[in-house]
Every structure is written in C-alpha cells, then in structure tokens.
Design an enzyme around this catalytic site. Structure first.
Site, PDB file in Angstrom:
ATOM      1  N   ARG A  42       0.832  -1.212   0.000  1.00 10.96           N
ATOM      2  CA  ARG A  42       0.000   0.000   0.000  1.00 10.96           C
ATOM      3  C   ARG A  42       0.863   1.257   0.000  1.00 10.96           C
ATOM      4  O   ARG A  42       0.590   2.214  -0.717  1.00 10.96           O
ATOM      5  CB  ARG A  42      -0.914  -0.009   1.241  1.00 10.96           C
ATOM      6  CG  ARG A  42      -1.725   1.271   1.414  1.00 10.96           C
ATOM      7  CD  ARG A  42      -2.786   1.125   2.491  1.00 10.96           C
ATOM      8  NE  ARG A  42      -2.267   0.781   3.807  1.00 10.96           N
ATOM      9  CZ  ARG A  42      -1.753   1.669   4.659  1.00 10.96           C
ATOM     10  NH1 ARG A  42      -1.680   2.942   4.349  1.00 10.96           N
ATOM     11  NH2 ARG A  42      -1.294   1.279   5.838  1.00 10.96           N
ATOM     12  N   HIS A  44       4.161   1.547  -0.814  1.00  9.99           N
ATOM     13  CA  HIS A  44       5.323   1.676  -1.694  1.00  9.99           C
ATOM     14  C   HIS A  44       5.182   1.165  -3.121  1.00  9.99           C
ATOM     15  O   HIS A  44       6.079   1.401  -3.924  1.00  9.99           O
ATOM     16  CB  HIS A  44       6.527   0.981  -1.040  1.00  9.99           C
ATOM     17  CG  HIS A  44       6.881   1.540   0.299  1.00  9.99           C
ATOM     18  ND1 HIS A  44       7.364   2.819   0.458  1.00  9.99           N
ATOM     19  CD2 HIS A  44       6.776   1.021   1.551  1.00  9.99           C
ATOM     20  CE1 HIS A  44       7.559   3.052   1.749  1.00  9.99           C
ATOM     21  NE2 HIS A  44       7.204   1.976   2.427  1.00  9.99           N
ATOM     22  N   LYS A  73       3.871  12.364   6.759  1.00 14.32           N
ATOM     23  CA  LYS A  73       5.094  11.561   6.648  1.00 14.32           C
ATOM     24  C   LYS A  73       6.119  12.369   5.849  1.00 14.32           C
ATOM     25  O   LYS A  73       5.788  12.946   4.819  1.00 14.32           O
ATOM     26  CB  LYS A  73       4.784  10.231   5.955  1.00 14.32           C
ATOM     27  CG  LYS A  73       5.935   9.235   6.031  1.00 14.32           C
ATOM     28  CD  LYS A  73       5.530   7.878   5.470  1.00 14.32           C
ATOM     29  CE  LYS A  73       6.714   6.904   5.493  1.00 14.32           C
ATOM     30  NZ  LYS A  73       6.379   5.619   4.860  1.00 14.32           N
ATOM     31  N   ASN A  76       8.498   9.390   1.566  1.00 12.16           N
ATOM     32  CA  ASN A  76       7.934   8.100   1.178  1.00 12.16           C
ATOM     33  C   ASN A  76       8.290   7.831  -0.282  1.00 12.16           C
ATOM     34  O   ASN A  76       8.250   8.748  -1.098  1.00 12.16           O
ATOM     35  CB  ASN A  76       6.419   8.088   1.359  1.00 12.16           C
ATOM     36  CG  ASN A  76       5.826   6.700   1.178  1.00 12.16           C
ATOM     37  OD1 ASN A  76       6.014   5.820   2.029  1.00 12.16           O
ATOM     38  ND2 ASN A  76       5.128   6.474   0.077  1.00 12.16           N
ATOM     39  N   THR A  77       8.626   6.596  -0.564  1.00 15.96           N
ATOM     40  CA  THR A  77       9.012   6.240  -1.931  1.00 15.96           C
ATOM     41  C   THR A  77       7.993   5.280  -2.534  1.00 15.96           C
ATOM     42  O   THR A  77       7.615   4.297  -1.897  1.00 15.96           O
ATOM     43  CB  THR A  77      10.401   5.563  -1.936  1.00 15.96           C
ATOM     44  OG1 THR A  77      11.347   6.451  -1.338  1.00 15.96           O
ATOM     45  CG2 THR A  77      10.843   5.244  -3.353  1.00 15.96           C
ATOM     46  N   HIS A 151       9.427  -3.823   4.617  1.00 21.23           N
ATOM     47  CA  HIS A 151       9.946  -2.501   4.974  1.00 21.23           C
ATOM     48  C   HIS A 151      10.783  -1.948   3.826  1.00 21.23           C
ATOM     49  O   HIS A 151      11.614  -2.665   3.270  1.00 21.23           O
ATOM     50  CB  HIS A 151      10.778  -2.613   6.254  1.00 21.23           C
ATOM     51  CG  HIS A 151      11.462  -1.349   6.640  1.00 21.23           C
ATOM     52  ND1 HIS A 151      10.780  -0.251   7.127  1.00 21.23           N
ATOM     53  CD2 HIS A 151      12.769  -0.993   6.597  1.00 21.23           C
ATOM     54  CE1 HIS A 151      11.652   0.723   7.367  1.00 21.23           C
ATOM     55  NE2 HIS A 151      12.862   0.297   7.055  1.00 21.23           N
ATOM     56  N   PHE A 152      10.537  -0.689   3.468  1.00 20.96           N
ATOM     57  CA  PHE A 152      11.341  -0.046   2.437  1.00 20.96           C
ATOM     58  C   PHE A 152      12.506   0.641   3.120  1.00 20.96           C
ATOM     59  O   PHE A 152      12.311   1.506   3.973  1.00 20.96           O
ATOM     60  CB  PHE A 152      10.498   0.974   1.661  1.00 20.96           C
ATOM     61  CG  PHE A 152      11.234   1.549   0.478  1.00 20.96           C
ATOM     62  CD1 PHE A 152      11.137   0.962  -0.773  1.00 20.96           C
ATOM     63  CD2 PHE A 152      12.042   2.671   0.624  1.00 20.96           C
ATOM     64  CE1 PHE A 152      11.831   1.472  -1.868  1.00 20.96           C
ATOM     65  CE2 PHE A 152      12.740   3.191  -0.464  1.00 20.96           C
ATOM     66  CZ  PHE A 152      12.629   2.594  -1.704  1.00 20.96           C
ATOM     67  N   ASP A 153      13.730   0.237   2.770  1.00 20.11           N
ATOM     68  CA  ASP A 153      14.902   0.830   3.422  1.00 20.11           C
ATOM     69  C   ASP A 153      15.387   2.070   2.686  1.00 20.11           C
ATOM     70  O   ASP A 153      15.422   3.153   3.250  1.00 20.11           O
ATOM     71  CB  ASP A 153      16.027  -0.200   3.513  1.00 20.11           C
ATOM     72  CG  ASP A 153      17.297   0.369   4.143  1.00 20.11           C
ATOM     73  OD1 ASP A 153      17.270   0.668   5.342  1.00 20.11           O
ATOM     74  OD2 ASP A 153      18.298   0.545   3.409  1.00 20.11           O
TER      75      ASP A 153
HETATM   76  C1  LIG Z   1      18.876  -0.782  10.065  1.00 18.55           C
HETATM   77  O1  LIG Z   1      17.852  -0.637   9.108  1.00 18.55           O
HETATM   78  C2  LIG Z   1      17.116  -1.824   8.847  1.00 18.55           C
HETATM   79  C3  LIG Z   1      16.082  -1.558   7.776  1.00 18.55           C
HETATM   80  O2  LIG Z   1      15.920  -0.260   7.393  1.00 18.55           O
HETATM   81  C4  LIG Z   1      16.460  -2.343  10.112  1.00 18.55           C
HETATM   82  O3  LIG Z   1      15.798  -3.560   9.835  1.00 18.55           O
HETATM   83  C5  LIG Z   1      17.514  -2.556  11.172  1.00 18.55           C
HETATM   84  O4  LIG Z   1      16.886  -2.940  12.375  1.00 18.55           O
HETATM   85  C6  LIG Z   1      18.325  -1.281  11.378  1.00 18.55           C
HETATM   86  N1  LIG Z   1      19.408  -1.542  12.329  1.00 18.55           N
HETATM   87  C7  LIG Z   1      19.607  -0.820  13.413  1.00 18.55           C
HETATM   88  C8  LIG Z   1      20.779  -1.200  14.253  1.00 18.55           C
HETATM   89  O5  LIG Z   1      18.875   0.117  13.716  1.00 18.55           O
END
Ligand SMILES: *[C@@H]1O[C@H](CO)[C@@H](O)[C@H](O)[C@H]1NC(C)=O
Ligand SMILES: *[C@@H]1O[C@H](CO)[C@@H](O)[C@H](O)[C@H]1NC(C)=O
Ligand SMILES: *[C@@H]1O[C@H](CO)[C@@H](O)[C@H](O)[C@H]1NC(C)=O
Length: 156
Positions: A42, A44, A73, A76-77, A151-153
C-alpha cells in the site's frame, strides 16, 4: 442467552452505526490489522503510476494510499513495478541496509521510483510534497517466513 428479535436487530444495526460514527477511525483500525506485506504494498508499490511525471503525484498518492494519519510523513518512496517484481527482490542475497545492518535485499535491476519529500513548512492536514522521479535500485527488508517485503529501506 436467548437472542430476542430486538437484540437481533441491534446486532445488525450496531456495526453499521460504528462505521457511520467512527468513519476514518474505523478505516484506520482495519488498516492496523493488515499484514506487514500488504502495508508495504500500500505504501510503496504503484505499478500504474497513473499520474506519470506530474508534480501533483505525491500530493494525490499520499492521501489515496492513507499514508498520512494525524501527521505528515516526511519521506515516502513509490516503486513503479508489480507486487510480484517487488516480492522477487526478497530472493536476492542479504546485503547491508543504509544503516549498515546486513538485513536488506537489493534489487538486481534499477526500477522507476517516485520519491515524495514533504515541503518545508507544510502542516497536517495540508501535507504538500515534492515529487521526484528517477530510476534506482531499491533496498527492502523481507519477512523471513513469507519471503515478502515488509519494509522499504532506501534506494541507491
Ligand atoms: C537498520 O535498518 C534496517 C532496515 O531499514 C532495520 O531492519 C535494522 O533494524 C536497522 N538496524 C539498526 C541497528 O537500527
Ligand atoms: C518530467 O518531464 C520533463 C519533460 O519530459 C523532464 O524534462 C523532467 O526531467 C521530468 N522530471 C522528472 C522528475 O522526471
Ligand atoms: C516466523 O515464524 C516463526 C515460527 O512460526 C515465528 O516465531 C516468527 O515470529 C515468524 N517471524 C515473522 C517475522 O513473522
């Protein structure tokens, strides 16, 4: 307990009343019950990109996809690809996320994305965005059990 006709009637009417009275709040609670993967899709995934390269894309989509709840927010991508293609990214080997934790999967090919950045000074509910289109590889976190993105990183 015996269900009287009156009670039966109120059992039918009650959910309707809840929807009418609570409106968006009810939608919100149903959103909180969606799976993490559905939430990811939804927020991304937009295969259609119906607005193409238009400056209003993010303003429209951030509302249409119910992303702004009680606050705007900041970033958002949207990725312009299918759910299946997004899901396939979970088959790539683990790699470092933006923060260095090795918990992400990076798309092999670059994808068309639109980044939505909140304009400075905009206040909820008037969330206004800059829409920026580009192509990039995406980094996502996947659920180890279902192999679906949750999760979108980042994009690189
Ligand atoms: C770093 O980012 C990822 C995803 O964005 C997340 O799953 C992970 O918990 C994060 N690590 C820390 C140490 O915050
Ligand atoms: C939008 O389209 C115009 C004209 O086709 C192009 O010059 C511009 O780079 C595009 N902008 C983005 C953000 O893709
Ligand atoms: C994966 O499955 C295990 C065992 O069923 C469960 O304990 C765990 O919470 C699940 N992980 C996720 C991210 O759903």
């Amino acid at each position: 307990m015996e269900v009287t006709p009156t009670l039966k009637k109120s059992l039918v009417l009650f959910p309707l009343l809840v929807v009418v009275l609570l409106g968006p709040g009810w939608v919100h609670s149903s959103l909180s019950q969606e799976s993490q993967a559905d939430r990811f899709y939804r927020q991304h995934i937009d295969p259609d990109n119906p607005f193409g390269n238009k400056t209003s894309y993010c303003d429209v989509m951030m509302w249409r996809r119910n992303i702004n709840w009680y606050s705007c927010k900041k970033l958002n991508t949207f990725v312009h690809t299918s759910r299946a293609t997004a899901r396939a990214v979970c088959r790539e080997k683990l790699t470092a996320c933006r923060n260095g934790t090795v918990n992400c999967h990076k798309s092999r090919s670059s994808m068309r994305i639109t980044q939505c950045n909140l304009k400075g000074g905009s206040k909820y509910p008037n969330c206004a965005y800059w829409s920026t289109q580009r192509t990039a590889h995406i980094l996502v976190v996947c659920d180890g059990n279902s192999s679906k993105p949750i999760h979108f990183d980042s994009s690189v």
